[in-house]
Design a protein around this motif. Structure first.
Motif, mmCIF file in Angstrom:
data_model
loop_
_atom_site.group_PDB
_atom_site.id
_atom_site.type_symbol
_atom_site.label_atom_id
_atom_site.label_comp_id
_atom_site.label_asym_id
_atom_site.label_seq_id
_atom_site.Cartn_x
_atom_site.Cartn_y
_atom_site.Cartn_z
ATOM 1 N N GLY A 90 1.576 -2.830 -14.014
ATOM 2 C CA GLY A 90 2.054 -1.467 -13.867
ATOM 3 C C GLY A 90 1.572 -0.711 -12.639
ATOM 4 O O GLY A 90 1.847 0.472 -12.508
ATOM 5 N N LEU A 91 0.851 -1.378 -11.752
ATOM 6 C CA LEU A 91 0.404 -0.696 -10.533
ATOM 7 C C LEU A 91 1.609 -0.338 -9.668
ATOM 8 O O LEU A 91 2.646 -1.008 -9.735
ATOM 9 C CB LEU A 91 -0.524 -1.604 -9.717
ATOM 10 N N PRO A 92 1.480 0.693 -8.825
ATOM 11 C CA PRO A 92 2.553 0.948 -7.863
ATOM 12 C C PRO A 92 2.765 -0.314 -7.023
ATOM 13 O O PRO A 92 1.803 -1.019 -6.695
ATOM 14 C CB PRO A 92 2.008 2.093 -7.008
ATOM 15 N N MET A 93 4.020 -0.610 -6.678
ATOM 16 C CA MET A 93 4.355 -1.876 -6.019
ATOM 17 C C MET A 93 3.556 -2.110 -4.737
ATOM 18 O O MET A 93 3.100 -3.215 -4.496
ATOM 19 C CB MET A 93 5.859 -1.956 -5.747
ATOM 20 N N ASN A 94 3.339 -1.071 -3.923
ATOM 21 C CA ASN A 94 2.593 -1.286 -2.673
ATOM 22 C C ASN A 94 1.157 -1.722 -2.943
ATOM 23 O O ASN A 94 0.612 -2.558 -2.232
ATOM 24 C CB ASN A 94 2.644 -0.053 -1.773
ATOM 25 N N LYS A 95 0.530 -1.202 -3.978
ATOM 26 C CA LYS A 95 -0.834 -1.627 -4.321
ATOM 27 C C LYS A 95 -0.803 -3.013 -4.985
ATOM 28 O O LYS A 95 -1.638 -3.863 -4.705
ATOM 29 C CB LYS A 95 -1.499 -0.609 -5.236
ATOM 30 N N PHE A 96 0.179 -3.221 -5.868
ATOM 31 C CA PHE A 96 0.311 -4.498 -6.562
ATOM 32 C C PHE A 96 0.439 -5.654 -5.564
ATOM 33 O O PHE A 96 -0.174 -6.702 -5.732
ATOM 34 C CB PHE A 96 1.535 -4.456 -7.483
ATOM 35 N N LEU A 97 1.233 -5.468 -4.525
ATOM 36 C CA LEU A 97 1.475 -6.535 -3.553
ATOM 37 C C LEU A 97 0.299 -6.813 -2.636
ATOM 38 O O LEU A 97 0.244 -7.867 -2.009
ATOM 39 C CB LEU A 97 2.709 -6.198 -2.705
ATOM 40 N N THR A 98 -0.651 -5.898 -2.555
ATOM 41 C CA THR A 98 -1.761 -6.075 -1.613
ATOM 42 C C THR A 98 -3.117 -6.279 -2.280
ATOM 43 O O THR A 98 -4.101 -6.527 -1.594
ATOM 44 C CB THR A 98 -1.853 -4.856 -0.664
ATOM 45 N N LEU A 99 -3.170 -6.207 -3.594
ATOM 46 C CA LEU A 99 -4.438 -6.356 -4.311
ATOM 47 C C LEU A 99 -4.776 -7.824 -4.526
ATOM 48 O O LEU A 99 -3.910 -8.625 -4.889
ATOM 49 C CB LEU A 99 -4.336 -5.651 -5.670
ATOM 50 N N GLU A 100 -6.035 -8.177 -4.284
ATOM 51 C CA GLU A 100 -6.493 -9.538 -4.543
ATOM 52 C C GLU A 100 -6.175 -9.897 -5.995
ATOM 53 O O GLU A 100 -6.369 -9.091 -6.892
ATOM 54 C CB GLU A 100 -8.001 -9.599 -4.295
ATOM 55 N N TRP A 101 -5.689 -11.127 -6.229
ATOM 56 C CA TRP A 101 -5.247 -11.521 -7.564
ATOM 57 C C TRP A 101 -6.397 -12.006 -8.424
ATOM 58 O O TRP A 101 -7.205 -12.824 -8.004
ATOM 59 C CB TRP A 101 -4.194 -12.620 -7.484
ATOM 60 N N MET A 102 -6.458 -11.506 -9.655
ATOM 61 C CA MET A 102 -7.482 -11.939 -10.604
ATOM 62 C C MET A 102 -6.870 -11.973 -11.998
ATOM 63 O O MET A 102 -6.457 -10.954 -12.530
ATOM 64 C CB MET A 102 -8.673 -10.990 -10.594
ATOM 65 N N SER A 103 -6.785 -13.166 -12.568
ATOM 66 C CA SER A 103 -6.272 -13.337 -13.938
ATOM 67 C C SER A 103 -7.450 -13.466 -14.887
ATOM 68 O O SER A 103 -8.524 -13.915 -14.504
ATOM 69 C CB SER A 103 -5.421 -14.603 -14.030
ATOM 70 N N LEU A 104 -7.220 -13.101 -16.142
ATOM 71 C CA LEU A 104 -8.266 -13.197 -17.156
ATOM 72 C C LEU A 104 -7.901 -14.245 -18.192
ATOM 73 O O LEU A 104 -6.744 -14.384 -18.574
ATOM 74 C CB LEU A 104 -8.473 -11.847 -17.845
ATOM 75 N N ASP A 105 -8.918 -14.963 -18.642
ATOM 76 C CA ASP A 105 -8.767 -15.962 -19.692
ATOM 77 C C ASP A 105 -9.223 -15.301 -20.984
ATOM 78 O O ASP A 105 -10.413 -15.077 -21.193
ATOM 79 C CB ASP A 105 -9.646 -17.173 -19.359
#
Length: 156
Positions: free
Chosen positions: A28-43
């Motif tokens: 749900g982040l704004p698209m510009n932030k979503f596209l530039t944020l380092e990716w981190m998934s949770l287990d």
């Protein structure tokens, strides 16, 4: 027969941003932030995802690239979600370096490149757009028949 089915990049990114699959920090982040944020998934247990998302809405996180080592603990020592076990999903890191991806687009590129590399190890492999399959599922059957025919012709 190996068939790789992928979504159109824009549809995939839109779905990832809206649903945040295993990445509640990004949902749900704004698209510009979503596209530039380092990716981190949770287990984590899927049943706990709504609890984690509710906590994150009340306490927006900052993802800090403190350690890129898959062997290092990436979660803070004091887990504010102590009632839940939350760990980073290391299989969503770069397959060769073990680093987090600098963005969701970089993750898609690396995964797609790896899937295409794997598909080359099959004698008969085909890459299909998800949209093509959704328009007419018989499309895959036609591919399978054509490959089977080609295989039979090659043996004769």
């Amino acid at each position: 027969l190996h068939i790789l089915v992928t979504r159109h990049p824009y549809e995939w990114i839109d779905s990832m941003q809206k649903n945040g699959f295993y990445a509640p920090f990004h949902k749900g982040l704004p698209m510009n932030k979503f596209l530039t944020l380092e990716w981190m998934s949770l287990d984590m247990n899927p049943a706990n995802i709504p609890l984690v998302e509710a906590y994150l809405r009340a306490n927006p996180p900052t993802i800090v690239n403190a350690s890129n080592s898959p062997n290092a603990a990436s979660a803070p020592k004091a887990n504010p979600l102590g009632f839940l076990e939350v760990k980073e999903l290391f299989k969503d890191r770069h397959p060769y370096t073990g680093n987090r991806f600098p963005s969701v687009v970089a993750m898609r590129e690396a995964k797609l490149r790896d899937w295409l590399r794997v598909s080359q190890s099959f004698r008969y492999s085909h890459h299909v757009g998800c949209r093509d399959f959704m328009l007419d599922p018989r499309f895959l059957f036609a591919i399978a028949c054509a490959r089977a025919y080609a295989s039979a012709c090659a043996r004769s």
